[in-house]
Scaffold this motif. Structure first.
Motif, PDB file in Angstrom:
ATOM      1  N   MET A 118       0.846  -1.190   0.000  1.00 28.95           N
ATOM      2  CA  MET A 118       0.000   0.000   0.000  1.00 28.95           C
ATOM      3  C   MET A 118       0.880   1.238   0.000  1.00 28.95           C
ATOM      4  O   MET A 118       2.020   1.214   0.481  1.00 28.95           O
ATOM      5  CB  MET A 118      -0.919  -0.005   1.226  1.00 28.95           C
ATOM      6  CG  MET A 118      -1.920  -1.150   1.236  1.00 28.95           C
ATOM      7  SD  MET A 118      -3.135  -1.028   2.585  1.00 28.95           S
ATOM      8  CE  MET A 118      -2.067  -1.224   4.022  1.00 28.95           C
ATOM      9  N   GLN A 179      -9.590   3.812  -2.011  1.00 28.35           N
ATOM     10  CA  GLN A 179      -8.797   3.825  -0.788  1.00 28.35           C
ATOM     11  C   GLN A 179      -7.799   2.679  -0.849  1.00 28.35           C
ATOM     12  O   GLN A 179      -7.999   1.695  -1.549  1.00 28.35           O
ATOM     13  CB  GLN A 179      -9.678   3.709   0.450  1.00 28.35           C
ATOM     14  CG  GLN A 179     -10.503   2.432   0.534  1.00 28.35           C
ATOM     15  CD  GLN A 179     -11.443   2.449   1.738  1.00 28.35           C
ATOM     16  OE1 GLN A 179     -11.796   3.486   2.266  1.00 28.35           O
ATOM     17  NE2 GLN A 179     -11.834   1.269   2.184  1.00 28.35           N
ATOM     18  N   GLU A 180      -6.701   2.841  -0.122  1.00 36.45           N
ATOM     19  CA  GLU A 180      -5.649   1.841  -0.206  1.00 36.45           C
ATOM     20  C   GLU A 180      -6.072   0.543   0.461  1.00 36.45           C
ATOM     21  O   GLU A 180      -6.770   0.526   1.475  1.00 36.45           O
ATOM     22  CB  GLU A 180      -4.347   2.367   0.388  1.00 36.45           C
ATOM     23  CG  GLU A 180      -4.395   2.726   1.853  1.00 36.45           C
ATOM     24  CD  GLU A 180      -3.040   3.157   2.392  1.00 36.45           C
ATOM     25  OE1 GLU A 180      -2.053   3.099   1.626  1.00 36.45           O
ATOM     26  OE2 GLU A 180      -2.953   3.521   3.570  1.00 36.45           O
ATOM     27  N   ILE A 181      -5.621  -0.545  -0.146  1.00 34.17           N
ATOM     28  CA  ILE A 181      -5.916  -1.893   0.331  1.00 34.17           C
ATOM     29  C   ILE A 181      -4.829  -2.796  -0.237  1.00 34.17           C
ATOM     30  O   ILE A 181      -4.363  -2.578  -1.361  1.00 34.17           O
ATOM     31  CB  ILE A 181      -7.322  -2.353  -0.137  1.00 34.17           C
ATOM     32  CG1 ILE A 181      -7.685  -3.716   0.461  1.00 34.17           C
ATOM     33  CG2 ILE A 181      -7.420  -2.380  -1.651  1.00 34.17           C
ATOM     34  CD1 ILE A 181      -9.116  -4.149   0.154  1.00 34.17           C
ATOM     35  N   ARG A 188      -6.378  -8.751  -6.463  1.00 30.34           N
ATOM     36  CA  ARG A 188      -7.175  -9.494  -5.495  1.00 30.34           C
ATOM     37  C   ARG A 188      -8.066 -10.514  -6.221  1.00 30.34           C
ATOM     38  O   ARG A 188      -8.286 -11.626  -5.728  1.00 30.34           O
ATOM     39  CB  ARG A 188      -8.004  -8.525  -4.643  1.00 30.34           C
ATOM     40  CG  ARG A 188      -7.152  -7.620  -3.775  1.00 30.34           C
ATOM     41  CD  ARG A 188      -7.990  -6.620  -2.995  1.00 30.34           C
ATOM     42  NE  ARG A 188      -8.709  -7.265  -1.895  1.00 30.34           N
ATOM     43  CZ  ARG A 188      -8.228  -7.407  -0.666  1.00 30.34           C
ATOM     44  NH1 ARG A 188      -7.012  -6.967  -0.377  1.00 30.34           N
ATOM     45  NH2 ARG A 188      -8.959  -7.976   0.273  1.00 30.34           N
TER      46      ARG A 188
END
Length: 480
Positions: A118, A179-181, A188
């Protein structure tokens, strides 16, 4: 003004970044301590020079200047974009940023190709954390447009917007992640499919080739042009997504997958996967597989471009930004400048005869646009229809060759227009085409006079072009 990009790490991903920027007219400065970095990157650049221009029906900008540098300070000098593609080791990346920020322009954007970290992790030891973002690409970067842009709460308020605008100029599709993940968005999904595939192999249910067949012969094609949710919306029929979810949603509670349960990667399982993979495609070298991949991607992406759909719309929109500007119409002008794509070649390995006419047709379309035959004009007034072509085939043209066409107006009398095209390849005249056109009223679909303004312009062009003499091979049309 030529812009400069610095590439830190010139491997598979970094090399792809370098090729993308370079072929879109940027100067590229590379830092990579590997002794084989220059050789590796130049090999990739050779593939990219054949592949990326094949997506477009116009010439790409003049190629920028590529240089290799022994220090980070030399590489980032003057760079407005700095792309880090170092190995996936957090401490290594953090140390690299400290070195970069000590010498780079504070206004430059530093993007990381990381697939998992991230931005807050990358920024944690940085002098100017707001300068660093994730710009995660997909291989091959010189063909696939998706870039995942991710910032943190420390990222500058306009940094992602500046990054998006900049990357769009080189034909990329920046996707701003909200948003960061960890692993962002796309990886993913890939990780979930990869986990399930490992179980299918371990449990003896499928081989590597059978799993790949299930993807490339079925849903992979659907996903490639519609994605996940639009595909399922269609599957829901006229009732749409709500019906699909009500019909298939309960299946999510069934124990079909093992998405969060990963099989132990024992030596036995690794050997099973490796041996199956060797049996599947071990007869081809990596270079041959890369060439096959690029050709397949080009064909799919060009097909989508013709329909303005999915990735094809990105290509079509970007192509408009690099279209040639209208030249002086009073001299024979370049109306076509492009590379020969893979689908223009026949069984003899050279450009099919019909594609010479297509090249002429594209050149004709551009000239007619320049004299006022715009989409609006065609929709509401008139157009020019081809009545006759006379083609002379003079030289072979091969896949990947760059061709150009010069257009000369031979005659412009009322509703009659006669054009002559000289098609060149590598400086040699490859073909000439003489074209006879008639102006047509698009309301009646019958021949009719063009507007006085267009007719006057064509008369003046024909008179000006007459001073350049009659080209060799002219006189083949209108003999009846």
């Amino acid at each position: 003004m030529t812009k400069t990009a610095a590439i830190l790490g010139g491997g598979v991903i970094g090399g792809g970044w370098a090729a993308r920027f370079l072929l879109m007219g940027w100067d590229v400065r590379v830092f990579d301590p590997s002794p084989t970095a220059e050789e590796t990157l130049n090999a990739m650049l050779g593939r990219a020079r054949r592949a990326l221009p094949a997506l477009y029906d116009v010439a790409l900008p003049a190629e920028g200047k590529l240089s290799f540098h022994g220090t980070i300070s030399e590489a980032v000098d003057g760079a407005v974009w700095i792309q880090e593609s170092a190995p996936e080791r957090l401490e290594l990346k953090q140390k690299l940023y400290q070195q970069v920020q000590s010498v780079c322009d504070p206004e430059a954007i530093i993007g990381s190709s990381t697939s998992g970290f991230m931005p807050s992790e990358l920024q944690s030891c940085a002098t100017r954390p707001e300068q660093i973002i994730v710009a995660h690409p997909f291989n091959p970067v010189y063909l696939l447009p998706l870039i995942e842009l991710v910032g943190s709460d420390k990222t500058g308020p306009d940094t992602l917007d500046r990054a998006k605008d900049l990357l769009e100029t080189v034909g990329l599709f920046p996707l701003k992640v909200r948003q960061e993940i960890p692993a962002h968005i796309a990886d993913r999904f890939l990780e979930a499919v990869w986990r399930e595939a490992l179980w299918l192999i371990k449990d003896g249910i499928a081989t590597t080739e059978e799993i790949d067949d299930a993807i490339r012969m079925g849903f992979g094609l659907r996903w490639g042009q519609m994605g996940l949710f639009e595909t399922y919306r269609v599957a829901g029929g006229p009732a749409g997504m709500a019906h699909f979810i009500s019909q298939f949603g309960p299946a999510l509670e069934w124990p079909w997958t093992k998405l969060m349960d990963v099989p132990e990667l024992t030596d036995e399982l690794i050997e099973m996967i490796a041996s199956q993979s060797d049996a599947q495609s071990g007869h081809l070298s990596i270079a041959e597989l890369e060439s096959l991949r690029d050709g397949n991607l080009i064909g799919m992406m060009r097909s989508l471009k013709a329909r303005g759909s999915a990735v094809g719309k990105v290509l079509a929109d970007h192509e408009k930004t690099i279209e040639p500007v209208m030249p002086d119409l009073m001299v024979p002008m370049i109306t076509l400048d492009r590379q020969v794509p893979t689908d223009w070649v026949d069984g003899n390995g050279h450009m099919n005869e019909s594609r010479y006419v297509q090249a002429m047709s594209e050149a004709s379309d551009r000239f007619l646009l320049w004299i006022g035959t715009t989409p609006d004009y065609i929709a509401t007034q008139g157009s020019w229809f081809t009545v006759e072509n006379h083609v002379r085939y003079l030289a072979e043209v091969m896949i990947g060759d760059r061709i150009s066409a010069t257009t000369k107006v031979l005659e412009a009398k009322g509703k009659k227009l006669k054009l002559f095209y000289t098609i060149r390849c590598n400086g040699e005249v490859a073909a000439t085409v003489e074209q006879l056109l008639i102006h047509v009223d698009m309301q009646t679909r019958r021949a009719g006079e063009p507007p006085a303004e267009m007719a006057d312009l064509l008369t003046r062009i024909a008179e000006a072009h007459a001073a350049f003499g009659v080209p060799e091979g002219a006189g083949g049309t209108g003999r009846r």
